[in-house]
Design a protein around this motif. Structure first.
Motif, PDB file in Angstrom:
ATOM      1  N   GLN A   1       0.843  -1.198   0.000  1.00 56.81           N
ATOM      2  CA  GLN A   1       0.000   0.000   0.000  1.00 56.81           C
ATOM      3  C   GLN A   1       0.873   1.240   0.000  1.00 56.81           C
ATOM      4  N   PRO A   2       0.744   2.108  -1.007  1.00 54.56           N
ATOM      5  CA  PRO A   2       1.502   3.365  -1.019  1.00 54.56           C
ATOM      6  C   PRO A   2       0.798   4.416  -0.163  1.00 54.56           C
ATOM      7  N   LEU A   3       1.546   5.083   0.698  1.00 58.04           N
ATOM      8  CA  LEU A   3       1.022   6.163   1.527  1.00 58.04           C
ATOM      9  C   LEU A   3       1.563   7.476   0.974  1.00 58.04           C
ATOM     10  N   GLN A   4       0.669   8.332   0.531  1.00 57.56           N
ATOM     11  CA  GLN A   4       1.067   9.530  -0.202  1.00 57.56           C
ATOM     12  C   GLN A   4       1.457  10.683   0.734  1.00 57.56           C
ATOM     13  N   ARG A   5       2.436  11.468   0.290  1.00 58.27           N
ATOM     14  CA  ARG A   5       2.912  12.608   1.076  1.00 58.27           C
ATOM     15  C   ARG A   5       1.776  13.586   1.365  1.00 58.27           C
ATOM     16  N   GLU A   6       0.910  13.825   0.373  1.00 58.06           N
ATOM     17  CA  GLU A   6      -0.191  14.778   0.569  1.00 58.06           C
ATOM     18  C   GLU A   6      -1.084  14.380   1.739  1.00 58.06           C
ATOM     19  N   GLN A   7      -1.290  13.079   1.894  1.00 62.96           N
ATOM     20  CA  GLN A   7      -2.150  12.614   2.983  1.00 62.96           C
ATOM     21  C   GLN A   7      -1.442  12.728   4.335  1.00 62.96           C
ATOM     22  N   PHE A   8      -0.124  12.539   4.325  1.00 65.40           N
ATOM     23  CA  PHE A   8       0.643  12.769   5.551  1.00 65.40           C
ATOM     24  C   PHE A   8       0.547  14.248   5.957  1.00 65.40           C
ATOM     25  N   GLU A   9       0.570  15.132   4.971  1.00 72.40           N
ATOM     26  CA  GLU A   9       0.475  16.561   5.271  1.00 72.40           C
ATOM     27  C   GLU A   9      -0.892  16.910   5.844  1.00 72.40           C
ATOM     28  N   THR A  10      -1.937  16.310   5.268  1.00 76.10           N
ATOM     29  CA  THR A  10      -3.285  16.551   5.790  1.00 76.10           C
ATOM     30  C   THR A  10      -3.406  16.092   7.234  1.00 76.10           C
ATOM     31  N   LEU A  11      -2.878  14.908   7.512  1.00 79.17           N
ATOM     32  CA  LEU A  11      -2.932  14.396   8.880  1.00 79.17           C
ATOM     33  C   LEU A  11      -2.098  15.271   9.811  1.00 79.17           C
ATOM     34  N   TYR A  12      -0.949  15.739   9.332  1.00 80.25           N
ATOM     35  CA  TYR A  12      -0.099  16.630  10.125  1.00 80.25           C
ATOM     36  C   TYR A  12      -0.881  17.884  10.545  1.00 80.25           C
ATOM     37  N   GLU A  13      -1.617  18.442   9.617  1.00 81.27           N
ATOM     38  CA  GLU A  13      -2.399  19.643   9.918  1.00 81.27           C
ATOM     39  C   GLU A  13      -3.496  19.334  10.931  1.00 81.27           C
ATOM     40  N   ARG A  14      -4.133  18.169  10.786  1.00 79.48           N
ATOM     41  CA  ARG A  14      -5.185  17.793  11.742  1.00 79.48           C
ATOM     42  C   ARG A  14      -4.607  17.648  13.151  1.00 79.48           C
ATOM     43  N   ILE A  15      -3.424  17.043  13.244  1.00 84.36           N
ATOM     44  CA  ILE A  15      -2.805  16.807  14.552  1.00 84.36           C
ATOM     45  C   ILE A  15      -2.403  18.121  15.209  1.00 84.36           C
ATOM     46  N   THR A  16      -1.758  18.969  14.445  1.00 90.34           N
ATOM     47  CA  THR A  16      -1.238  20.220  15.024  1.00 90.34           C
ATOM     48  C   THR A  16      -2.349  21.219  15.307  1.00 90.34           C
ATOM     49  N   ASP A  17      -3.477  21.112  14.616  1.00 85.29           N
ATOM     50  CA  ASP A  17      -4.594  22.031  14.860  1.00 85.29           C
ATOM     51  C   ASP A  17      -5.488  21.571  16.003  1.00 85.29           C
ATOM     52  N   ALA A  18      -5.496  20.258  16.275  1.00 83.27           N
ATOM     53  CA  ALA A  18      -6.410  19.712  17.283  1.00 83.27           C
ATOM     54  C   ALA A  18      -5.872  19.951  18.688  1.00 83.27           C
ATOM     55  N   HIS A  19      -6.768  20.310  19.598  1.00 81.41           N
ATOM     56  CA  HIS A  19      -6.400  20.477  21.004  1.00 81.41           C
ATOM     57  C   HIS A  19      -6.498  19.121  21.702  1.00 81.41           C
ATOM     58  N   GLY A  20      -5.394  18.655  22.230  1.00 78.66           N
ATOM     59  CA  GLY A  20      -5.396  17.358  22.895  1.00 78.66           C
ATOM     60  C   GLY A  20      -5.178  16.184  21.972  1.00 78.66           C
ATOM     61  N   GLY A  21      -4.877  16.444  20.709  1.00 73.29           N
ATOM     62  CA  GLY A  21      -4.597  15.361  19.773  1.00 73.29           C
ATOM     63  C   GLY A  21      -5.722  15.107  18.800  1.00 73.29           C
ATOM     64  N   PHE A  22      -5.394  14.464  17.694  1.00 72.44           N
ATOM     65  CA  PHE A  22      -6.372  14.134  16.655  1.00 72.44           C
ATOM     66  C   PHE A  22      -6.982  12.777  16.966  1.00 72.44           C
ATOM     67  N   GLU A  23      -8.316  12.696  16.977  1.00 71.75           N
ATOM     68  CA  GLU A  23      -9.017  11.452  17.313  1.00 71.75           C
ATOM     69  C   GLU A  23      -8.888  10.449  16.168  1.00 71.75           C
ATOM     70  N   LEU A  24      -8.392   9.263  16.514  1.00 68.90           N
ATOM     71  CA  LEU A  24      -8.129   8.251  15.492  1.00 68.90           C
ATOM     72  C   LEU A  24      -9.400   7.730  14.840  1.00 68.90           C
ATOM     73  N   ASP A  25     -10.515   7.747  15.569  1.00 70.94           N
ATOM     74  CA  ASP A  25     -11.737   7.216  14.963  1.00 70.94           C
ATOM     75  C   ASP A  25     -12.320   8.147  13.900  1.00 70.94           C
ATOM     76  N   ARG A  26     -11.677   9.300  13.677  1.00 69.37           N
ATOM     77  CA  ARG A  26     -12.091  10.191  12.594  1.00 69.37           C
ATOM     78  C   ARG A  26     -11.396   9.835  11.282  1.00 69.37           C
TER      79      ARG A  26
END
Length: 334
Positions: A55-80
Motif C-alpha cells: 500500500q503506497p502512503l502519499q505525502r499529501e495525505q501525511f500533510e493533511t494528517l499533520y495539519e489535523r494533529i497540530t490544529d487539534a487540542h489534545g490530539g487528533f481522534e483516530l476514529d475520525r
C-alpha cells in the motif's frame, strides 16, 4: 517546525529503520513493514494480506494528517480516520515528536520523548520468534485444556454412545472446567480490549475480529412510583400490574391450593457436575508434561511436524482476508 521539516525528519527516521522492523496500526492492529521510502510517498507491506499486501502512503495525505494533529487540542481522534487509513498515524509515530495514545484514541504532538508503533526490530526469523514466544502460562484453563485434549485423544468421541460411563464423566467434568475457566479469562480479556477499541470499528486478528458495541439495560424504578407516573398519564393500575411469582409462592404456603393449579410444570433432566478430583487432575497433568518433555528423536520430530501442519491448517482456514488496500486521493482526509 512546519510540515516540510517534519516530513524530512520522518523520512530520515524511516530510512534508518531496520528492514525487519514491524509496525502495528492503532485501530485494526494490522502489522506491516516499510518496503520503500521516497520523497513523495512511503510504501508499506502488510504481513497478513494475501491480496494487495502493498500500500503506497502519499505525502499529501501525511500533510493533511499533520495539519489535523497540530490544529487539534489534545490530539487528533483516530476514529475520525477514513477506513483502512490508520497506517498513516502508525508511520507518523516514528517521528520523534508524534505519539499514539491508544487509551485516549488519539495521535498527539509532544515536546519530549515519544514512543512509536514499532513492535518488532529483531533480526530473527518469524519461526524463531514464534518459538521464543511459546511459554507455559500459569492459567487454570490451560491446564484443563491439556487434560481435555488428552482425554479427547484417548477416547473415540465421534461415537459417544460407545464410551464407558467413567470416560463420559471425565469428559463432562473437563468440558465444564474448561468452559468456566475460559469464560473467566474471556471476561478479563474483554475488560482490557474495551480500553483499546473505539466505537463500532472492527479490529481483526488472526482467528477473527471483534468490535466495541453497547447494550441498553433497563430496570424499573420503585413500583409505587411507576404506578403513580402512569396513573397521572391516564393509565389504570390494572393494565400494568401482573402476577408476582414470589408472592404467589408465599400465598401457596398459607392456602390449600396445589402448585399445579397455578403453574404449568414441565419436568426436565440434566447432568450437574458434583465434584472435581483436583489431585487426580494434577497428577495426570504432570504426567503429560513429563511425557512431552521426555519426547526425543524421531517421535518428537513427528509430533512437531503434526503440530506445525495443524497450525498451518488452522491458519489457512481462519486467516482474515482484508479488502482492497485503501488509497486516498490527493487533497482528501487521510
Amino acid at each position: 517546525m512546519g510540515f516540510t521539516a517534519s516530513w524530512h525528519t520522518l523520512i530520515t527516521e524511516l530510512e534508518e529503520l531496520p528492514e525487519e522492523a514491524t509496525l502495528v496500526t492503532p485501530l485494526s492492529h494490522d502489522q506491516f513493514t516499510i518496503s520503500d521510502v521516497q520523497d513523495q510517498r512511503v510504501v508499506i507491506q502488510f504481513q497478513d494480506r494475501d491480496i494487495d499486501p502493498n500500500q503506497p502512503l502519499q505525502r499529501e495525505q501525511f500533510e493533511t494528517l499533520y495539519e489535523r494533529i497540530t490544529d487539534a487540542h489534545g490530539g487528533f481522534e483516530l476514529d475520525r480516520l477514513p477506513p483502512d487509513a490508520d497506517a498513516y498515524p502508525a508511520v507518523w509515530s516514528l517521528h520523534p515528536r508524534f505519539e499514539i495514545d491508544e487509551e485516549q484514541g488519539v495521535i498527539v504532538e509532544r515536546d519530549g520523548p515519544t514512543s512509536s508503533q514499532v513492535i518488532e526490530t529483531s533480526s530473527g526469523t518469524q519461526a524463531d520468534l514464534a518459538e521464543a514466544e511459546r511459554t507455559e502460562p500459569d492459567l487454570a484453563v490451560y491446564a484443563d485444556a491439556l487434560l481435555l485434549i488428552d482425554a479427547l485423544e484417548r477416547h473415540e468421541v465421534e461415537y459417544l454412545e460407545g464410551l464407558e460411563t467413567e470416560g463420559l464423566v471425565n469428559l463432562y467434568t473437563l468440558l465444564s472446567d474448561v468452559q468456566r475457566n475460559a469464560n473467566e479469562l474471556r471476561q478479563e480479556v474483554r475488560s482490557v480490549l474495551l480500553t483499546r477499541l473505539h466505537h463500532d470499528q472492527p479490529v481483526a486478528g488472526q482467528y477473527g475480529s471483534v468490535q466495541r458495541t453497547s447494550r441498553r439495560n433497563r430496570t424499573l424504578k420503585d413500583e409505587e412510583h411507576v404506578l403513580e407516573v402512569l396513573e397521572d398519564a391516564g393509565i389504570d393500575r390494572e393494565r400494568v400490574t401482573s402476577v408476582d411469582t414470589s408472592k404467589v409462592d408465599e400465598a401457596l404456603e398459607v392456602v390449600e391450593v396445589s402448585e399445579s393449579e397455578v403453574y404449568d410444570i414441565e419436568q426436565s433432566e440434566y447432568v450437574r457436575k458434583a465434584e472435581v478430583h483436583d489431585e487426580q487432575k494434577e497428577t495426570r497433568l504432570q504426567g503429560l508434561k513429563d511425557q512431552l518433555a521426555a519426547t526425543e528423536g524421531e517421535e518428537a520430530d513427528e509430533l512437531r511436524e503434526e503440530v506445525e501442519e495443524l497450525e498451518a491448517r488452522i491458519e489457512e482456514l481462519t486467516d482474515f482476508k482484508s479488502g482492497t488496500a485503501f488509497q486516498t486521493q490527493s487533497g482528501a482526509d487521510p
